[in-house]
Write an enzyme that holds these catalytic residues in place. Structure first.
Site, mmCIF file in Angstrom:
data_model
loop_
_atom_site.group_PDB
_atom_site.id
_atom_site.type_symbol
_atom_site.label_atom_id
_atom_site.label_comp_id
_atom_site.label_asym_id
_atom_site.label_seq_id
_atom_site.Cartn_x
_atom_site.Cartn_y
_atom_site.Cartn_z
ATOM 1 N NE ARG A 153 -1.955 -5.059 -1.111
ATOM 2 C CZ ARG A 153 -2.331 -4.953 -2.498
ATOM 3 N NH1 ARG A 153 -1.489 -5.391 -3.329
ATOM 4 N NH2 ARG A 153 -3.000 -4.068 -2.810
ATOM 5 C CE LYS A 168 -12.851 -4.860 -3.250
ATOM 6 N NZ LYS A 168 -12.144 -5.464 -2.561
#
Length: 160
Positions: free
Chosen positions: A91, A42
């Site tokens: 999550r 990233k």
């Protein structure tokens, strides 16, 4: 011996989900070190300096939280700060599969480490840094996904 946990991530930006995981973990540990790492896959949206400032601001009322940055393996940082735990939020089931693989490799590299998973609150399940960055990039109001102590006006893409 102190129970020290590392909460690693790029935190670009740090969301309400991240804050919830840290605050819910505080009763479990003597200290939680939020480690801003560098993800080679990233490119950072916000500078390291801004992320350090913002996360310190969020936890300025919490003496059990420290914020540091590290370039390299998380297991090496754990050794450096004498942490025996890595804290991770989950999550979705996809998060679990990804995090499980990393936790098993970390355990192989540093057998004394334990990874502790906390499930996100249901209302934070859809919140992730990538979505929040996209909202900010397109001029939207992402304040509902950011910790209350942060000012949305500060969230502008760093100049190149």
């Amino acid at each position: 011996m102190k129970r020290i946990a590392i909460f690693p991530g790029s935190f670009d930006p740090f969301t309400i989900g991240h804050e919830s995981i840290v605050r819910r973990a505080l009763p479990l540990f003597d200290k939680v070190v939020i480690m801003i790492g560098f993800n080679t896959n990233k490119q950072s949206f916000f500078s390291l300096e801004k992320r350090l400032k913002w996360i310190n601001q969020i936890f300025d009322d919490e003496p059990k939280v420290e914020v540091k940055s590290h370039e390299g393996l998380t297991v090496d940082f754990c050794k450096l700060v004498e942490a025996k735990y890595i804290l991770r939020g989950l999550r979705t089931s996809a998060d679990f599969e990804y995090e499980r693989a990393i936790a098993q490799v970390n355990k192989k590299m540093h057998p004394e480490l334990e990874t502790v998973f906390l499930l996100t609150k249901p209302e934070h399940t859809p919140v992730n840094s990538s979505i929040v960055r996209d909202i900010i990039l397109h001029g939207g109001d992402a304040s509902m996904f950011l910790p209350n102590k942060l000012n949305m006006a500060e969230f502008k893409k760093d100049e190149a």
